[in-house]
Design an enzyme around this catalytic site. Structure first.
Site, PDB file in Angstrom:
ATOM      1  N   ARG A 181      72.987  -8.622  83.801  1.00 48.29           N
ATOM      2  CA  ARG A 181      74.606  -8.981  83.308  1.00 48.29           C
ATOM      3  C   ARG A 181      75.482  -8.187  84.460  1.00 48.29           C
ATOM      4  O   ARG A 181      74.398  -6.384  84.049  1.00 48.29           O
ATOM      5  CB  ARG A 181      75.235  -9.065  82.440  1.00 48.29           C
ATOM      6  CG  ARG A 181      76.301  -9.744  81.995  1.00 48.29           C
ATOM      7  CD  ARG A 181      76.617  -9.387  80.341  1.00 48.29           C
ATOM      8  NE  ARG A 181      76.619  -8.023  79.563  1.00 48.29           N
ATOM      9  CZ  ARG A 181      77.675  -7.536  78.710  1.00 48.29           C
ATOM     10  NH1 ARG A 181      78.223  -8.915  77.657  1.00 48.29           N
ATOM     11  NH2 ARG A 181      76.937  -6.660  78.522  1.00 48.29           N
ATOM     12  N   ASP A 206      71.614  -1.935  74.233  1.00 52.22           N
ATOM     13  CA  ASP A 206      71.151  -2.830  74.542  1.00 52.22           C
ATOM     14  C   ASP A 206      70.139  -3.332  74.648  1.00 52.22           C
ATOM     15  O   ASP A 206      69.280  -2.062  74.441  1.00 52.22           O
ATOM     16  CB  ASP A 206      71.429  -2.155  76.368  1.00 52.22           C
ATOM     17  CG  ASP A 206      70.763  -3.205  77.436  1.00 52.22           C
ATOM     18  OD1 ASP A 206      69.953  -3.814  77.382  1.00 52.22           O
ATOM     19  OD2 ASP A 206      70.945  -3.278  78.564  1.00 52.22           O
TER      20      ASP A 206
HETATM   21  C1  PRP Z   1      71.771  -8.796  78.241  1.00 56.92           C
HETATM   22  C2  PRP Z   1      71.083  -9.700  77.168  1.00 56.92           C
HETATM   23  C3  PRP Z   1      72.040 -11.205  77.378  1.00 56.92           C
HETATM   24  C4  PRP Z   1      73.194 -10.745  77.611  1.00 56.92           C
HETATM   25  C5  PRP Z   1      73.860 -10.984  76.742  1.00 56.92           C
HETATM   26  O1  PRP Z   1      70.707  -8.418  79.252  1.00 56.92           O
HETATM   27  O2  PRP Z   1      70.320  -9.556  76.574  1.00 56.92           O
HETATM   28  O3  PRP Z   1      70.815 -11.455  77.973  1.00 56.92           O
HETATM   29  O4  PRP Z   1      73.037  -9.275  78.827  1.00 56.92           O
HETATM   30  O5  PRP Z   1      75.439 -10.593  77.722  1.00 56.92           O
HETATM   31  P1  PRP Z   1      76.765 -11.697  77.592  1.00 56.92           P
HETATM   32  O6  PRP Z   1      76.534 -12.457  76.911  1.00 56.92           O
HETATM   33  O7  PRP Z   1      77.869 -11.618  78.135  1.00 56.92           O
HETATM   34  O8  PRP Z   1      75.771 -12.608  79.376  1.00 56.92           O
HETATM   35  P2  PRP Z   1      71.332  -7.988  80.283  1.00 56.92           P
HETATM   36  O9  PRP Z   1      71.661  -8.396  81.771  1.00 56.92           O
HETATM   37  O10 PRP Z   1      71.611  -6.647  80.208  1.00 56.92           O
HETATM   38  O11 PRP Z   1      70.117  -7.690  81.006  1.00 56.92           O
HETATM   39  P3  PRP Z   1      67.956  -7.653  80.511  1.00 56.92           P
HETATM   40  O12 PRP Z   1      67.863  -8.057  78.841  1.00 56.92           O
HETATM   41  O13 PRP Z   1      67.350  -6.847  81.127  1.00 56.92           O
HETATM   42  O14 PRP Z   1      68.097  -5.264  80.264  1.00 56.92           O
END
Ligand code: PRP
Length: 213
Positions: A108, A204
């Protein structure tokens, strides 16, 4: 919620609540965070698979033969949204050790909050089996909705989404984009802050899982 209806379930269980308190705690270190995610993943997997189609077969115990309920279908494939979905996957695998595994990489963007797909690997029989999709966080819902769209493009029509913490915004996104996808969550939180973090949330999940920043 605009656009559609979706099934959204928060299983009530004392052990789940207890683990959620530890998971949310900012002082919980990565090793304990990963263990808790796995345990929560196992509990959610049990809840989300309670209605898998069943049939019966003859089973002979040491004393007599009975008709016993068994699964009528192959177990669903488990698909983790990277990275944080890996923590849930470990727990789901304990419940269904023979289930094939897939991965979908979603990052994201911190500013636009838009998800970007960077990898996709699915088991060849995922369409026949259906999929349990795993991601701890349902914030805007953009990542989960995009992942469901990609799974459907791959011919997968049966999808169940398991998340740990859901924001109402994410539930609404799923209801609008994928009303056919039932969602299970360990908790429904208040909402998103200006940076797109779930409040009160747990921070996070990917960073807390792997000790990154
Ligand atoms: C986070 C989380 C979800 C997403 C949620 O992942 O694990 O995948 O964001 O956000 P959203 O509902 O607004 O799309 P991230 O993109 O930070 O990746 P990561 O798991 O590698 O840290």
């Amino acid at each position: 919620m605009s656009g559609g209806v979706t099934s959204f379930t928060v299983p009530r269980h004392a052990l789940l609540d207890h683990r959620m308190a530890e998971l949310r705690d900012a002082t919980t270190p990565p090793a304990a965070f990963r263990r808790l995610l796995a345990e929560i993943g196992a509990i959610l997997t049990v809840a989300a698979t309670a209605d898998l189609p069943a049939t019966s077969r003859a089973v002979t115990t040491p004393l007599e033969t009975i008709q016993h309920p068994v699964l009528a279908v192959a177990e669903p494939a488990l698909v983790a949204i990277l990275r944080a979905g890996l923590g849930l996957l470990e727990g789901a695998q304990r419940i269904m050790p023979a289930a094939p595994i897939g991965h979908i990489g979603m990052a994201r963007n911190e500013h636009t909050l838009q998800p970007m797909e960077y990898m996709l690997r699915l088991p060849p029989d995922a369409a026949e089996r259906g999929v349990i999709l795993l991601d701890p966080m349902l914030a805007t819902g953009g990542s989960a909705a995009a992942a469901c769209t990609r799974l459907k493009q791959a011919g997968i029509t049966s999808i169940r989404l398991l998340v740990v913490v859901a924001a109402p915004e994410g539930v609404a996104t799923m209801a609008a984009a994928h009303p056919d996808v039932p969602v299970w969550a360990a908790a429904l939180d208040r909402g998103l802050n200006a940076q797109g973090f779930i409040m009160p949330g747990l921070g996070d999940a990917g960073d807390r899982c792997f000790g990154t920043e």
